[in-house]
Design an enzyme around this catalytic site. Structure first.
Site, PDB file in Angstrom:
ATOM      1  N   CYS A  92      -9.179  -4.382  10.587  1.00  0.00           N
ATOM      2  CA  CYS A  92      -9.675  -5.568   9.890  1.00  0.00           C
ATOM      3  C   CYS A  92      -9.388  -6.843  10.669  1.00  0.00           C
ATOM      4  O   CYS A  92      -9.936  -7.896  10.347  1.00  0.00           O
ATOM      5  CB  CYS A  92      -9.059  -5.645   8.491  1.00  0.00           C
ATOM      6  SG  CYS A  92      -9.385  -4.177   7.498  1.00  0.00           S
TER       7      CYS A  92
ATOM      8  N   HIS B 105      -8.934 -12.741   5.572  1.00  0.00           N
ATOM      9  CA  HIS B 105      -9.538 -11.415   5.464  1.00  0.00           C
ATOM     10  C   HIS B 105      -9.535 -10.980   3.995  1.00  0.00           C
ATOM     11  O   HIS B 105      -8.503 -11.033   3.325  1.00  0.00           O
ATOM     12  CB  HIS B 105      -8.757 -10.414   6.315  1.00  0.00           C
ATOM     13  CG  HIS B 105      -9.093  -8.993   6.000  1.00  0.00           C
ATOM     14  ND1 HIS B 105     -10.401  -8.550   5.966  1.00  0.00           N
ATOM     15  CD2 HIS B 105      -8.322  -7.933   5.689  1.00  0.00           C
ATOM     16  CE1 HIS B 105     -10.397  -7.265   5.647  1.00  0.00           C
ATOM     17  NE2 HIS B 105      -9.150  -6.865   5.470  1.00  0.00           N
TER      18      HIS B 105
ATOM     19  N   ASN C 296     -13.945  -5.179   0.489  1.00  0.00           N
ATOM     20  CA  ASN C 296     -13.254  -5.332   1.770  1.00  0.00           C
ATOM     21  C   ASN C 296     -14.144  -4.709   2.842  1.00  0.00           C
ATOM     22  O   ASN C 296     -14.299  -3.495   2.907  1.00  0.00           O
ATOM     23  CB  ASN C 296     -11.898  -4.617   1.681  1.00  0.00           C
ATOM     24  CG  ASN C 296     -11.119  -4.630   2.992  1.00  0.00           C
ATOM     25  OD1 ASN C 296     -11.683  -4.844   4.056  1.00  0.00           O
ATOM     26  ND2 ASN C 296      -9.829  -4.370   2.908  1.00  0.00           N
TER      27      ASN C 296
HETATM   28  N1  COA Z   1      -7.716   3.366 -10.354  1.00  0.00           N
HETATM   29  C1  COA Z   1      -6.782   3.474 -11.296  1.00  0.00           C
HETATM   30  N2  COA Z   1      -5.454   3.610 -11.020  1.00  0.00           N
HETATM   31  C2  COA Z   1      -5.109   3.630  -9.733  1.00  0.00           C
HETATM   32  C3  COA Z   1      -6.038   3.524  -8.680  1.00  0.00           C
HETATM   33  C4  COA Z   1      -7.397   3.395  -9.039  1.00  0.00           C
HETATM   34  N3  COA Z   1      -8.376   3.278  -8.123  1.00  0.00           N
HETATM   35  N4  COA Z   1      -5.364   3.567  -7.503  1.00  0.00           N
HETATM   36  C5  COA Z   1      -4.078   3.694  -7.795  1.00  0.00           C
HETATM   37  N5  COA Z   1      -3.902   3.743  -9.151  1.00  0.00           N
HETATM   38  C6  COA Z   1      -2.664   3.870  -9.904  1.00  0.00           C
HETATM   39  C7  COA Z   1      -1.581   4.576  -9.118  1.00  0.00           C
HETATM   40  O1  COA Z   1      -1.686   5.965  -9.258  1.00  0.00           O
HETATM   41  C8  COA Z   1      -0.344   4.022  -9.769  1.00  0.00           C
HETATM   42  O2  COA Z   1      -0.118   4.702 -10.971  1.00  0.00           O
HETATM   43  P1  COA Z   1       1.393   5.045 -11.430  1.00  0.00           P
HETATM   44  O3  COA Z   1       2.048   3.720 -11.627  1.00  0.00           O
HETATM   45  O4  COA Z   1       1.175   5.829 -12.679  1.00  0.00           O
HETATM   46  O5  COA Z   1       1.978   5.835 -10.296  1.00  0.00           O
HETATM   47  C9  COA Z   1      -0.715   2.592 -10.123  1.00  0.00           C
HETATM   48  O6  COA Z   1      -2.161   2.559 -10.137  1.00  0.00           O
HETATM   49  C10 COA Z   1      -0.219   1.592  -9.118  1.00  0.00           C
HETATM   50  O7  COA Z   1      -0.486   2.101  -7.815  1.00  0.00           O
HETATM   51  P2  COA Z   1      -0.210   1.258  -6.541  1.00  0.00           P
HETATM   52  O8  COA Z   1      -0.615   2.027  -5.317  1.00  0.00           O
HETATM   53  O9  COA Z   1       1.174   0.691  -6.603  1.00  0.00           O
HETATM   54  O10 COA Z   1      -1.281   0.100  -6.792  1.00  0.00           O
HETATM   55  P3  COA Z   1      -1.396  -1.277  -6.101  1.00  0.00           P
HETATM   56  O11 COA Z   1      -1.296  -2.321  -7.100  1.00  0.00           O
HETATM   57  O12 COA Z   1      -0.574  -1.391  -4.852  1.00  0.00           O
HETATM   58  O13 COA Z   1      -2.924  -1.250  -5.640  1.00  0.00           O
HETATM   59  C11 COA Z   1      -4.198  -0.915  -3.646  1.00  0.00           C
HETATM   60  C12 COA Z   1      -3.382  -0.261  -4.724  1.00  0.00           C
HETATM   61  C13 COA Z   1      -4.604   0.129  -2.629  1.00  0.00           C
HETATM   62  C14 COA Z   1      -5.448  -1.543  -4.263  1.00  0.00           C
HETATM   63  C15 COA Z   1      -3.354  -2.023  -3.001  1.00  0.00           C
HETATM   64  O14 COA Z   1      -2.106  -1.513  -2.633  1.00  0.00           O
HETATM   65  C16 COA Z   1      -4.012  -2.632  -1.794  1.00  0.00           C
HETATM   66  O15 COA Z   1      -5.002  -3.323  -1.894  1.00  0.00           O
HETATM   67  N6  COA Z   1      -3.390  -2.454  -0.617  1.00  0.00           N
HETATM   68  C17 COA Z   1      -3.919  -3.004   0.610  1.00  0.00           C
HETATM   69  C18 COA Z   1      -5.123  -2.232   0.997  1.00  0.00           C
HETATM   70  C19 COA Z   1      -5.908  -2.856   2.076  1.00  0.00           C
HETATM   71  O16 COA Z   1      -6.291  -3.977   2.011  1.00  0.00           O
HETATM   72  N7  COA Z   1      -6.198  -2.076   3.108  1.00  0.00           N
HETATM   73  C20 COA Z   1      -7.090  -2.434   4.129  1.00  0.00           C
HETATM   74  C21 COA Z   1      -6.469  -3.062   5.288  1.00  0.00           C
HETATM   75  S1  COA Z   1      -6.102  -4.740   5.059  1.00  0.00           S
END
Ligand code: COA
Length: 337
Positions: free
Chosen positions: A114, A256, A286
């Site tokens: 990214c 970004h 994204n």
């Molecule tokens: N729908 C519903 N629930 C979801 C889910 C989805 N699509 N994805 C994860 N969950 C759940 C998880 O299982 C977890 O449940 P639990 O608490 O029962 O274990 C809960 O939501 C929280 O998960 P977590 O991974 O801590 O969520 P988060 O708030 O960190 O969000 C992302 C997940 C991936 C959206 C977030 O971490 C993110 O955006 N990270 C950066 C990703 C990115 O930008 N990558 C590209 C490069 S910059």
């Protein structure tokens, strides 16, 4: 001795595939909800390219628009930032150059996730400063469905597809539109935080022998989130200092579009008001290396970037890799969408 030429932004274009994919479409096949995706990522819909439309196709379309915006029909080099090239080999940029009628010019891909667009503009600025090129087309384009598992709720809701492009031309360092000093870096000790495990030189096996899902992106989202906020905040601060600005001088933060909560956390840490942070993640998701040029094009088109605005750009992604730079928004630049 004369100062080396700066890379000045003279053209801006974007191309989005027409197919809109609302959260409801993903919810039909994933254990997720429209509310979760909106609240935790900030996305309402994204665009997906038709199966016969590739990264190269979108890059060529955005590149043509950027050249039209600049009023030019030739460049000295074409750089394409992407994590989803048309083929593992060759690079996609020469094909894009050929498609644009630029057969014969230097053309190569930049793989920095990214952050790829800012890595590519930095490489272009170096080519311009050294006199190797006078005008460079820099494109960010992604067909994320080629590497994202449609059944993985941790990644499928996040990514969208599209392309954005800029034309950079040699000009005086203090010209409006001149890219400022770059602050960039990488941390390969976290290479596995966002990774497509198979298809490269490590783990050489056929598709049928690879562990399930290894041709798709694996991401430790939570960890990536924390590093993204920390690295983008630090790089943005350093880029402002390198430009000789102070943070309150910044009129627009172009970050970004990883996750709305990431960009909000970065803006809060930097003290940039929400109203000064243009965003399009809600509509396009994204789009990885396409994210920054797409956001520049959308913000310019909406009148959110005005001549004289001090603009701070920052990106973060797989590698891990990050980058930040600055520019003063130039007058007379019309984005072609
Ligand atoms: N729908 C519903 N629930 C979801 C889910 C989805 N699509 N994805 C994860 N969950 C759940 C998880 O299982 C977890 O449940 P639990 O608490 O029962 O274990 C809960 O939501 C929280 O998960 P977590 O991974 O801590 O969520 P988060 O708030 O960190 O969000 C992302 C997940 C991936 C959206 C977030 O971490 C993110 O955006 N990270 C950066 C990703 C990115 O930008 N990558 C590209 C490069 S910059």
């Amino acid at each position: 001795m004369r100062a080396p030429a700066a890379a000045v932004l003279t053209g801006l274009g974007a191309w989005l595939p027409p197919r809109r994919v609302p959260n409801s479409e993903l919810c039909a096949r994933l254990d997720t909800s429209d509310q979760w995706i909106r609240e935790r990522i900030g996305i309402a819909e994204r665009r997906f390219a038709e199966p016969d439309v590739s990264t190269g196709d979108m890059a060529a379309a955005a590149g043509a628009r950027a050249m039209d915006s600049a009023g030019v029909d030739t460049v000295d080099a074409v750089l394409l930032a992407t994590s989803s090239p048309d083929h593992p080999c060759p690079a996609t940029a020469p094909w894009v150059a050929d498609r644009l009628g630029l057969t014969g010019v230097a053309a190569f891909d930049v793989a920095a996730g990214c952050s790829g667009f800012l890595y590519a503009t930095t490489a272009a600025a170096g080519l311009i400063a050294s006199g190797t090129a006078g005008r460079v087309l820099v494109v960010g384009a992604e067909t994320m469905t080629s590497i994202v598992d449609p059944g993985d709720r941790a990644t499928a809701p996040i990514f969208g597809e599209g392309a954005g492009a800029v034309v950079l031309e040699a000009g005086p360092p203090h010209a409006e539109g001149a890219l400022g000093p770059v602050v960039w870096g990488s941390d390969g000790s976290l290479a596995d935080a966002i990774v497509v495990p198979a298809g490269g030189a490590r783990g050489r096996y056929g598709r049928e022998q690879a562990p399930r899902g290894d041709f798709h992106v694996h991401m430790r989202g939570n960890e990536v989130f924390r590093h993204a906020v920390r690295r983008m905040t630090a790089a943005a601060r350093d880029a402002v200092v390198s430009a000789g600005w102070e943070m309150p001088d910044v009129d627009r933060l172009i970050a970004h579009q990883a996750n709305q909560r990431i960009t909000t956390a970065v803006a809060d840490a930097l003290g940039v008001p929400a109203g000064n942070c243009p965003s399009n993640i809600r509509e396009v998701g994204n789009t990885a290396a396409a994210s920054l040029p797409l956001l520049l094009a959308h913000a310019a088109d909406r009148g959110d970037l005005k001549p004289g605005h001090k603009v701070l750009l920052v990106a973060f992604g797989s590698g891990l890799a990050w980058a930040a730079t600055t520019l003063v928004w130039p007058a007379g630049l019309a984005a072609r969408l």
